[in-house]
Scaffold this motif. Structure first.
Motif, mmCIF file in Angstrom:
data_model
loop_
_atom_site.group_PDB
_atom_site.id
_atom_site.type_symbol
_atom_site.label_atom_id
_atom_site.label_comp_id
_atom_site.label_asym_id
_atom_site.label_seq_id
_atom_site.Cartn_x
_atom_site.Cartn_y
_atom_site.Cartn_z
ATOM 1 N N ASP A 22 1.224 -1.120 0.593
ATOM 2 C CA ASP A 22 -0.082 0.437 -0.089
ATOM 3 C C ASP A 22 0.615 1.408 -0.220
ATOM 4 O O ASP A 22 0.044 2.105 -0.093
ATOM 5 C CB ASP A 22 -0.832 0.044 1.480
ATOM 6 N N GLY A 23 2.361 1.148 0.087
ATOM 7 C CA GLY A 23 3.246 2.633 0.195
ATOM 8 C C GLY A 23 3.614 2.818 -1.200
ATOM 9 O O GLY A 23 3.535 1.841 -1.695
ATOM 10 N N SER A 24 4.285 3.910 -1.035
ATOM 11 C CA SER A 24 4.575 4.619 -2.240
ATOM 12 C C SER A 24 5.863 3.716 -2.059
ATOM 13 O O SER A 24 7.006 3.892 -3.823
ATOM 14 C CB SER A 24 4.386 5.554 -2.115
ATOM 15 N N TYR A 25 6.561 3.332 -1.746
ATOM 16 C CA TYR A 25 8.219 2.679 -2.338
ATOM 17 C C TYR A 25 7.825 1.338 -2.867
ATOM 18 O O TYR A 25 8.224 1.310 -3.847
ATOM 19 C CB TYR A 25 9.112 1.846 -0.602
ATOM 20 N N PHE A 26 6.680 0.523 -2.545
ATOM 21 C CA PHE A 26 6.146 -0.456 -3.408
ATOM 22 C C PHE A 26 5.547 0.009 -4.764
ATOM 23 O O PHE A 26 6.168 -0.195 -5.688
ATOM 24 C CB PHE A 26 5.362 -1.816 -2.589
ATOM 25 N N LYS A 27 4.445 0.752 -4.825
ATOM 26 C CA LYS A 27 4.062 1.379 -5.863
ATOM 27 C C LYS A 27 5.524 2.071 -7.183
ATOM 28 O O LYS A 27 4.901 2.094 -7.846
ATOM 29 C CB LYS A 27 3.057 2.658 -6.014
ATOM 30 N N SER A 28 6.612 2.020 -6.243
ATOM 31 C CA SER A 28 7.350 3.123 -7.293
ATOM 32 C C SER A 28 8.848 2.687 -7.301
ATOM 33 O O SER A 28 9.310 2.483 -8.007
ATOM 34 C CB SER A 28 7.816 4.254 -6.495
ATOM 35 N N HIS A 29 8.317 0.729 -7.377
ATOM 36 C CA HIS A 29 9.265 -0.053 -7.159
ATOM 37 C C HIS A 29 9.988 -0.533 -8.139
ATOM 38 O O HIS A 29 8.811 -0.947 -9.007
ATOM 39 C CB HIS A 29 9.862 -0.902 -6.300
ATOM 40 N N PRO A 30 10.897 -0.351 -9.558
ATOM 41 C CA PRO A 30 11.218 -0.442 -10.468
ATOM 42 C C PRO A 30 10.968 -2.220 -11.021
ATOM 43 O O PRO A 30 10.503 -2.866 -11.954
ATOM 44 C CB PRO A 30 12.819 -0.604 -11.280
ATOM 45 N N LEU A 31 11.018 -2.835 -9.928
ATOM 46 C CA LEU A 31 10.456 -4.700 -9.941
ATOM 47 C C LEU A 31 8.963 -4.639 -8.943
ATOM 48 O O LEU A 31 8.239 -5.346 -9.978
ATOM 49 C CB LEU A 31 11.467 -5.185 -9.297
ATOM 50 N N PHE A 32 8.881 -4.162 -8.579
ATOM 51 C CA PHE A 32 7.467 -4.762 -7.384
ATOM 52 C C PHE A 32 6.416 -4.115 -8.304
ATOM 53 O O PHE A 32 5.464 -4.940 -8.532
ATOM 54 C CB PHE A 32 7.375 -4.454 -6.358
ATOM 55 N N SER A 33 6.326 -2.708 -8.880
ATOM 56 C CA SER A 33 5.837 -1.610 -9.472
ATOM 57 C C SER A 33 5.203 -2.529 -11.242
ATOM 58 O O SER A 33 3.907 -2.434 -10.941
ATOM 59 C CB SER A 33 6.350 -0.759 -9.580
ATOM 60 N N LYS A 34 6.018 -3.489 -11.969
ATOM 61 C CA LYS A 34 5.919 -4.253 -13.313
ATOM 62 C C LYS A 34 5.523 -5.276 -13.141
ATOM 63 O O LYS A 34 4.924 -5.733 -14.136
ATOM 64 C CB LYS A 34 7.259 -3.722 -13.468
ATOM 65 N N THR A 35 5.907 -5.555 -11.620
ATOM 66 C CA THR A 35 5.698 -7.619 -12.360
ATOM 67 C C THR A 35 5.252 -8.047 -10.312
ATOM 68 O O THR A 35 6.002 -7.883 -9.013
ATOM 69 C CB THR A 35 7.173 -8.394 -12.896
ATOM 70 N N HIS A 36 3.868 -8.497 -10.528
ATOM 71 C CA HIS A 36 3.497 -9.008 -9.636
ATOM 72 C C HIS A 36 3.981 -10.077 -8.979
ATOM 73 O O HIS A 36 3.078 -11.151 -6.911
ATOM 74 C CB HIS A 36 1.678 -9.249 -9.984
ATOM 75 N N THR A 37 4.308 -10.686 -9.384
ATOM 76 C CA THR A 37 4.281 -12.355 -9.224
ATOM 77 C C THR A 37 6.096 -12.599 -8.662
ATOM 78 O O THR A 37 6.920 -13.116 -7.882
ATOM 79 C CB THR A 37 4.481 -12.765 -10.058
ATOM 80 N N SER A 38 7.115 -10.357 -8.632
ATOM 81 C CA SER A 38 7.775 -11.016 -7.964
ATOM 82 C C SER A 38 7.853 -10.990 -6.688
ATOM 83 O O SER A 38 6.738 -10.252 -5.778
ATOM 84 C CB SER A 38 8.382 -9.195 -8.331
ATOM 85 N N LEU A 39 8.677 -11.758 -6.281
ATOM 86 C CA LEU A 39 8.482 -12.261 -4.813
ATOM 87 C C LEU A 39 8.991 -10.896 -4.191
ATOM 88 O O LEU A 39 10.040 -10.355 -3.625
ATOM 89 C CB LEU A 39 9.835 -14.108 -4.543
ATOM 90 N N GLN A 40 8.465 -10.717 -2.681
ATOM 91 C CA GLN A 40 9.454 -9.615 -1.818
ATOM 92 C C GLN A 40 9.092 -10.143 -0.383
ATOM 93 O O GLN A 40 9.053 -11.407 0.831
ATOM 94 C CB GLN A 40 7.935 -8.897 -1.316
ATOM 95 N N ILE A 41 10.687 -10.196 -0.349
ATOM 96 C CA ILE A 41 11.826 -10.630 0.823
ATOM 97 C C ILE A 41 11.575 -9.867 2.065
ATOM 98 O O ILE A 41 12.695 -8.797 2.104
ATOM 99 C CB ILE A 41 12.568 -11.435 0.749
ATOM 100 N N GLN A 42 11.733 -10.034 3.051
ATOM 101 C CA GLN A 42 10.984 -9.923 4.618
ATOM 102 C C GLN A 42 12.223 -10.031 5.392
ATOM 103 O O GLN A 42 12.580 -11.810 5.772
ATOM 104 C CB GLN A 42 10.558 -8.959 4.827
ATOM 105 N N LEU A 43 13.587 -9.528 5.405
ATOM 106 C CA LEU A 43 14.806 -10.084 6.390
ATOM 107 C C LEU A 43 14.111 -9.543 7.907
ATOM 108 O O LEU A 43 13.884 -8.729 8.202
ATOM 109 C CB LEU A 43 15.705 -9.890 6.410
ATOM 110 N N TYR A 44 14.655 -10.472 8.926
ATOM 111 C CA TYR A 44 14.406 -9.993 10.646
ATOM 112 C C TYR A 44 15.666 -10.148 10.827
ATOM 113 O O TYR A 44 16.066 -11.496 10.687
ATOM 114 C CB TYR A 44 13.377 -10.485 10.936
#
Length: 412
Positions: free
Chosen positions: A271-293
């Motif tokens: 929902d954030g602007s970073y996701f919507k403007s990201h060169p990978l996430f904004s173009k391909t909906h199957t792109s894997l979003q990896i969150q590290l902890y």
């Protein structure tokens, strides 16, 4: 004939026991407080936490399902009557749906395989609960002894009921002699890992070298203490192999293939602007979003004299493509690396993170093949989380919180 419907794949089965076997073996489904069994008969949607509860519900509430179980009972009694009269009984076949071929029973071999599978699932649940290997081995040893005792008791009761001059007695004795205790295949850690790897597959950790240090060790021959070289190592669980292993689950693949629906208010990362403007996430909906902890934990008593000596640092990851309901479950939080906290002070984060960075570069530039997409699937790190100490350490900030502005978020 009355048929029982599976709530996962909608396949139908002749008896309640066939349905439970289908859920156990076909879907590897084992109920718990989070994963409920659902009655799919007609409009009934009652939920159960155990197979026994579901079976009792089917028999007591859905009266018509008793006919299927009664027929199975009558068939078993007829077969046993033929066996007592000295006639060899051919293998029986279970009434099944067209896509449930693994329930065909052409002899004892399939039954043994199914029994081993159920035992393996029990052992896997013990390991998954966090029990130590020694405790798991002790429990398996007791179960092995229990199965052997039950076998001896059943053998004695049946053979005592069959006259010695009955020709079927030799067949029964041979069958009991060929009995294989299913827990024998899991009584050592090596056997368990070998079976799990063959049955389900395992993503093996890879040991990486950081450097060499000198440590004091007692020489057994001379009784003196010598300085010996010891390798500083950490373990890395290949993240690409873990992602491929996750995608062996068809339900996970279905969720990963769905596009992220952006909402008017902030509820998720997409929902954030970073996701919507990201060169990978904004173009391909199957792109894997990896969150590290990242976080450290004590393996010894945190209040004892050995605190800090055995502290271990851990890196985990989750896929933000999955809904929060699934990412809050421990089984969907996956390990990336384990290392000694003391080695972190000596070598820093760079050599520890290097294998992860190499795999992320492959995922970003070349992609990987996953079952839910006909094309290459790409992805990258979308977020790194942790507590204040962990985040300051991994980002290279000062780890002392006594400064004037010690919080990077609110500048308190």
């Amino acid at each position: 004939m009355i048929m029982f419907k599976c709530f996962i794949c909608q396949a139908v089965h002749a008896t309640s026991q066939c349905l439970i076997t289908h859920l156990r073996i076909g879907h590897s489904f084992y109920p718990s407080t989070r994963f409920k069994l659902i009655c799919a008969q007609d409009d009934c949607r009652r939920q159960f936490s155990t197979f026994a509860g579901l079976k009792k519900h089917l028999v007591c509430v859905h009266k018509s399902c008793q006919s299927g179980d009664a027929e199975t009972s009558e068939s078993f009694q007829a077969d046993f009557h033929i066996l007592q009269n000295g006639t060899e009984v051919a293998g029986t076949s279970v009434v099944q749906s067209p896509d449930a071929g693994y329930f065909e029973n052409n002899g004892s071999g399939q039954n043994i395989t199914n029994t081993k599978h159920i035992c393996a699932t029990i052992v896997a649940k013990l390991h998954g609960s966090g029990m130590a290997n020694s405790v798991v081995s002790s429990i398996i040893s007791d179960l092995e002894e229990l199965a052997g005792g039950l076998h001896s008791q059943v053998q004695h009761e049946i053979l005592s009921a069959v006259p010695k001059d009955n020709p079927v007695r030799s067949t029964l004795e041979k069958g009991f002699e060929n009995f294989e205790n299913p827990f024998v295949s899991f009584n050592t850690e090596t056997k368990r890992m070998k079976y799990f790897n063959k049955k389900w597959g395992i993503v093996e950790p890879v040991q990486k070298n950081l450097g060499v240090r000198f440590d004091t060790r007692r020489n057994k021959n001379t009784g003196t203490y010598d300085q010996v070289p010891v390798k500083d190592t950490f373990v890395y669980i290949p993240i690409l192999e873990t992602i491929k292993f996750i995608c062996r689950n068809s339900y996970i693949c279905e969720l990963l293939s769905k596009p992220c629906e952006s909402k008017e208010r902030y509820e998720d990362f997409c929902d954030g602007s970073y996701f919507k403007s990201h060169p990978l996430f904004s173009k391909t909906h199957t792109s894997l979003q990896i969150q590290l902890y990242y976080d450290d934990f004590e393996t010894a008593n945190p209040l004892g004299s050995k605190r800090g000596v055995h502290k271990v640092g851990a890196l985990y990851f989750v896929l933000r493509n999955l809904p929060p309901k699934l990412n809050s479950v421990l089984m969907n939080i996956h390990l990336v690396a384990l290392f000694h906290a003391e080695d972190l002070k000596k070598y820093g984060f760079d050599p520890i993170l290097q294998p992860l960075i190499d795999d992320i570069k492959i995922l970003e530039s070349h992609g990987i093949d996953l079952p839910f997409s006909s094309e290459k699937v790409y992805g990258t790190i979308c977020q790194i989380t942790g507590d204040n100490l962990g985040m300051h350490g991994i980002m290279g900030f000062a780890e002392s919180f006594s400064g004037r502005h010690f919080c990077r978020l609110c500048l308190i």
